[in-house]
Design an enzyme around this catalytic site. Structure first.
Site, short mmCIF file in Angstrom:
data_model
loop_
_atom_site.label_atom_id
_atom_site.label_comp_id
_atom_site.label_asym_id
_atom_site.label_seq_id
_atom_site.Cartn_x
_atom_site.Cartn_y
_atom_site.Cartn_z
N LYS A 122 0.83 -1.21 0.00
CA LYS A 122 0.00 0.00 0.00
C LYS A 122 0.86 1.26 0.00
O LYS A 122 0.46 2.30 -0.52
CB LYS A 122 -0.90 -0.03 1.23
CG LYS A 122 -1.97 1.03 1.29
CD LYS A 122 -2.92 0.71 2.43
CE LYS A 122 -3.94 1.79 2.67
NZ LYS A 122 -4.85 1.40 3.77
N GLU A 160 -10.90 5.99 5.00
CA GLU A 160 -10.95 5.08 6.15
C GLU A 160 -11.59 5.74 7.39
O GLU A 160 -12.46 5.13 8.01
CB GLU A 160 -9.54 4.56 6.48
CG GLU A 160 -9.06 3.58 5.42
CD GLU A 160 -7.54 3.40 5.39
OE1 GLU A 160 -6.86 3.86 6.32
OE2 GLU A 160 -7.05 2.78 4.44
N ASP A 219 -6.12 6.30 14.32
CA ASP A 219 -5.92 4.99 13.67
C ASP A 219 -4.46 4.55 13.80
O ASP A 219 -3.58 5.05 13.11
CB ASP A 219 -6.34 5.10 12.19
CG ASP A 219 -6.16 3.78 11.43
OD1 ASP A 219 -5.55 2.83 11.96
OD2 ASP A 219 -6.64 3.71 10.28
P1 ADP Z 1 -3.20 -2.01 9.19
O1 ADP Z 1 -4.31 -1.02 9.23
O2 ADP Z 1 -1.85 -1.38 9.15
O3 ADP Z 1 -3.38 -3.04 8.14
P2 ADP Z 1 -4.24 -3.34 11.61
O4 ADP Z 1 -5.26 -2.34 11.98
O5 ADP Z 1 -4.70 -4.66 11.15
O6 ADP Z 1 -3.16 -2.75 10.61
O7 ADP Z 1 -3.30 -3.52 12.89
C1 ADP Z 1 -2.27 -4.44 12.93
C2 ADP Z 1 -1.47 -4.20 14.20
O8 ADP Z 1 -2.32 -4.40 15.34
C3 ADP Z 1 -0.30 -5.14 14.35
O9 ADP Z 1 0.84 -4.41 14.69
C4 ADP Z 1 -0.73 -6.02 15.51
O10 ADP Z 1 0.39 -6.47 16.27
C5 ADP Z 1 -1.59 -5.09 16.32
N1 ADP Z 1 -2.49 -5.80 17.21
C6 ADP Z 1 -3.46 -6.69 16.89
N2 ADP Z 1 -4.06 -7.17 17.99
C7 ADP Z 1 -3.48 -6.56 19.05
C8 ADP Z 1 -3.64 -6.63 20.47
N3 ADP Z 1 -4.53 -7.45 21.02
N4 ADP Z 1 -2.86 -5.85 21.25
C9 ADP Z 1 -1.95 -5.03 20.70
N5 ADP Z 1 -1.73 -4.92 19.38
C10 ADP Z 1 -2.48 -5.67 18.56
MG MG Z 2 -6.02 -0.06 8.95
#
Ligand code: ADP
Ligand code: MG
Length: 625
Positions: free
Chosen positions: A84, A184, A206
């Site tokens: 991305k 978003e 975010d």
């Molecule tokens: P993106 O928008 O960049 O695709 P996401 O919103 O899916 O990312 O977030 C992914 C991040 O969230 C990763 O760094 C992951 O380690 C973190 N994450 C997911 N679950 C947890 C949790 N329970 N506690 C802390 N961090 C978390």
């Molecule tokens: Mg995201």
């Protein structure tokens, strides 16, 4: 003669459009079902989120998602992530990113980035289309093979025209009919139903895997506008993982030689251990930081308390607040002006992040919904509305930056001001600068600065065929049009003679229509084929597991099955083996035999279940049951 009652399928309840959150780290889809948005959770994807990762094998076979992410350790050079960040960018825009990418990246003559893997070049659009295909395909399959072509796709609020167009092209390559591209933060606000409040100012915080975005939106009578955006494209959950990995490496330094410490595999293992520990700390007061590398005999364990963690990552959290301060300053707002705070992204699960945000804005942020689902849920709501669903509201976004043209002397003439509600258009008159000038070169710019060199050039085009006349006489009208997706079209016309010339711009770092058409037509290098090859490999693996399981349990239950069922099972196994062994794998056939085998083995499964139930019931009196 009686009547037979027909069971008519109710079309209204069948979902017809989906929302897709195409994330840097993870992507997922949601749809509208029974009056509300729901995340689509394919069996293969657990919680529904699919890693935005692609692996290209030597033969060009492409794996997408979890299976691809698993290759990151063993084959980092051909495991592509964070695509991305490259969307709609040129190589000059991503110098910083390139340093941390293990795969080679080049640029073609149109300034389109290309990722090289096994002698083949993939554009970010193609790679994103592979992710979209996977998300879309799994979603359709998990809904019983539904064919949902229409989708709303989300992008960050700061994405410019080229980046949005690149996203749209990716969807087109994936065979998805894009209803609209939306922001978003707008999607997240929709998921919380904030569009239904009369008026207010919303802060969307975010924190994802590798990026942080803060967006301030205003909502007025169902219309969202972006007041300001800020953030850090290199701050996210990964940094929190690395902070913990650092702790582990410090401890490991006491056990290992400097050479051993340099092992990339060890670093990777420490990072994964860091992430696991971090996630546990989101729900527990302490957790283990546990690194094991059996091959090299590395074994490290250390207890981390939440207090220790909070202190370790405090500087990271503080950096997000700096961005919040900047966003507020840009919009000339105080924290107390914010009426709602929305949390988005997996990293907002961390209690220290929630506490810091609550403290900063002086109000409890929205965390009721799953933070990694809100964007997809909001996109599904928007998709539902766009295909004529019930929740009626007008949803609009605004242009994030001003759009204009370079004029003589390198100045900028702004044609569409930033924060204009889209769709919008504006026309400006220009004239020739020199006598007998028959052509004008336009440079389309985006940005707030006064000089062309300080703005981002979105593309250039030439209007030719102006009849020769003295300078200043020609009347050239230039029309800028931004459609509901935030995509810009520029056209121009010479008015004094009535001569027309229509031009479509080719954005820099973007794909031309012809290029997209060519990619679609080019079956040899077509990404879809590579994708299907990957899917076929997955199906063959699945068939193998099913066949092994069937062969294993068949002898035990054979006597309980009728001859016809047994014949069906044998036939399905043979067909499955034949399809799996074919020189050229046929996706349709593989899917057919998989379904065939599944159907044929249903009676077997029933007998097995029965056996399990009988065993469980054996020896119990009736009253217990
Ligand atoms: P993106 O928008 O960049 O695709 P996401 O919103 O899916 O990312 O977030 C992914 C991040 O969230 C990763 O760094 C992951 O380690 C973190 N994450 C997911 N679950 C947890 C949790 N329970 N506690 C802390 N961090 C978390
Ligand atoms: Mg995201």
């Amino acid at each position: 003669m009686g009547y037979i009652e027909l069971n008519v399928l109710n079309n209204e309840t069948s979902p017809q459009a989906m929302g897709i959150d195409l994330g840097t780290t993870n992507s997922l889809a949601a749809t509208w079902k029974d009056g509300r948005p729901v995340v689509i959770k394919p069996e293969q994807a657990g919680n529904g989120s699919i890693p935005s990762v692609i692996h290209v094998a030597e033969d060009g076979t492409v794996l997408v998602g979890r299976q691809a992410r698993d290759k990151a350790m063993v084959d980092p050079r051909h495991t592509i992530f964070s695509i991305k960040r490259f969307m709609g960018r040129g190589i000059a825009d991503v110098q910083e990113e390139l340093k941390s990418f293990p795969f080679p990246v080049t640029e073609d003559e149109n300034g389109v980035i290309q990722v090289q893997a096994h002698g083949k070049a993939y554009t970010p659009q193609e790679l994103s289309s592979l992710i979209l295909m996977r998300v879309h395909d799994l979603a359709c399959r998990s809904m019983g093979g539904a064919e949902i072509q229409r989708a709303v796709i989300t992008v960050p609020a700061y994405f410019d025209d080229t980046q949005r167009q690149a996203t749209r092209d990716a969807a087109r390559l994936a065979g998805i009919d894009v209803l609209r591209i939306i922001n978003e933060p707008t999607a997240a606000s929709l998921a919380y139903g904030l569009d239904q409040s009369a008026a207010g100012t919303i802060a969307v915080y975010d924190l994802g895997g590798g990026t942080f975005d803060i967006s301030l939106l205003s909502i007025e009578e169902g219309v969202f506008s972006v007041l300001s955006t800020n953030g850090d494209t290199h701050l996210g959950g990964d940094d929190f993982d690395r902070a913990l990995a650092g702790l582990a490496m410090e401890g490991l330094a006491e056990q290992l030689s400097p050479e051993e410490l340099n092992d990339p595999g060890l670093h990777q293992a420490a990072r994964l251990a860091g992430e696991k520990c971090k996630m546990e700390l989101s729900t527990r007061p302490e957790a283990d930081l546990h690194v094991v590398l059996p091959e090299s005999g590395v074994h490290f364990r250390r207890r981390v308390t939440i207090e220790e963690f909070d202190e370790l990552v405090a500087p990271l959290v503080e950096r997000t607040l700096d961005s919040c301060r900047q966003a507020l300053a840009d919009a000339e707002l105080e924290p107390s002006d914010i009426s709602e705070v929305v949390m988005v992204g997996g990293s907002t699960r961390m209690p220290c992040v929630q506490a810091a945000v609550e403290n900063f804005f002086g109000r409890l942020p929205h965390t009721e919904l799953n933070p990694d689902e809100v964007v997809a849920l909001g996109a599904a709501i928007q998709a539902h509305i766009l295909i004529g669903g019930s929740r009626d509201l007008l949803l609009m976004d605004v242009t994030p930056l001003s759009l204009g043209l370079e004029t003589v002397g390198g100045a900028v003439s702004k044609i569409i001001a930033r924060n204009s509600t889209i769709p919008c258009s504006a026309t400006e008159g220009f004239t020739t600068y020199a006598d007998n000038q028959t052509g004008i070169e336009f440079n389309i710019l985006q940005g707030e600065r006064e000089l062309a060199k300080d703005c981002r050039s979105l593309g250039q085009f030439k209007l030719t065929g102006i009849p020769p006349m003295p300078a200043g006489l020609a009347r050239v009208a230039v029309r800028f049009h931004v459609d509901a997706d935030g995509i810009l079209t520029v056209s121009s016309r010479e008015e004094s003679t009535g001569a027309k010339a229509s031009i479509s711009i080719t954005p820099k770092n973007g794909l031309t229509d012809e290029a997209v058409e060519k990619m679609l037509a080019d079956s040899l290098t077509n990404a879809r084929e590579d994708f299907e090859a990957g899917r076929n490999v997955g199906l063959v693996a699945e068939l193998g597991t099913m066949i092994r399981a069937t062969n294993k349990s068949l002898p035990d239950v054979e006597e309980h099955l009728d001859l016809e069922t047994l014949a069906d099972i044998r036939e399905a196994i043979e067909a499955s083996q034949a399809a799996s062994a074919a020189k050229v794998l046929d996706g349709k056939e593989l899917q057919r035999v998989r379904d065939l085998l599944e159907r044929a083995t249903m009676p077997l499964a029933a007998v097995l279940m029965d056996g399990v139930a009988k065993k469980a019931l054996a020896g119990k009196s009736l009253r217990d049951v």
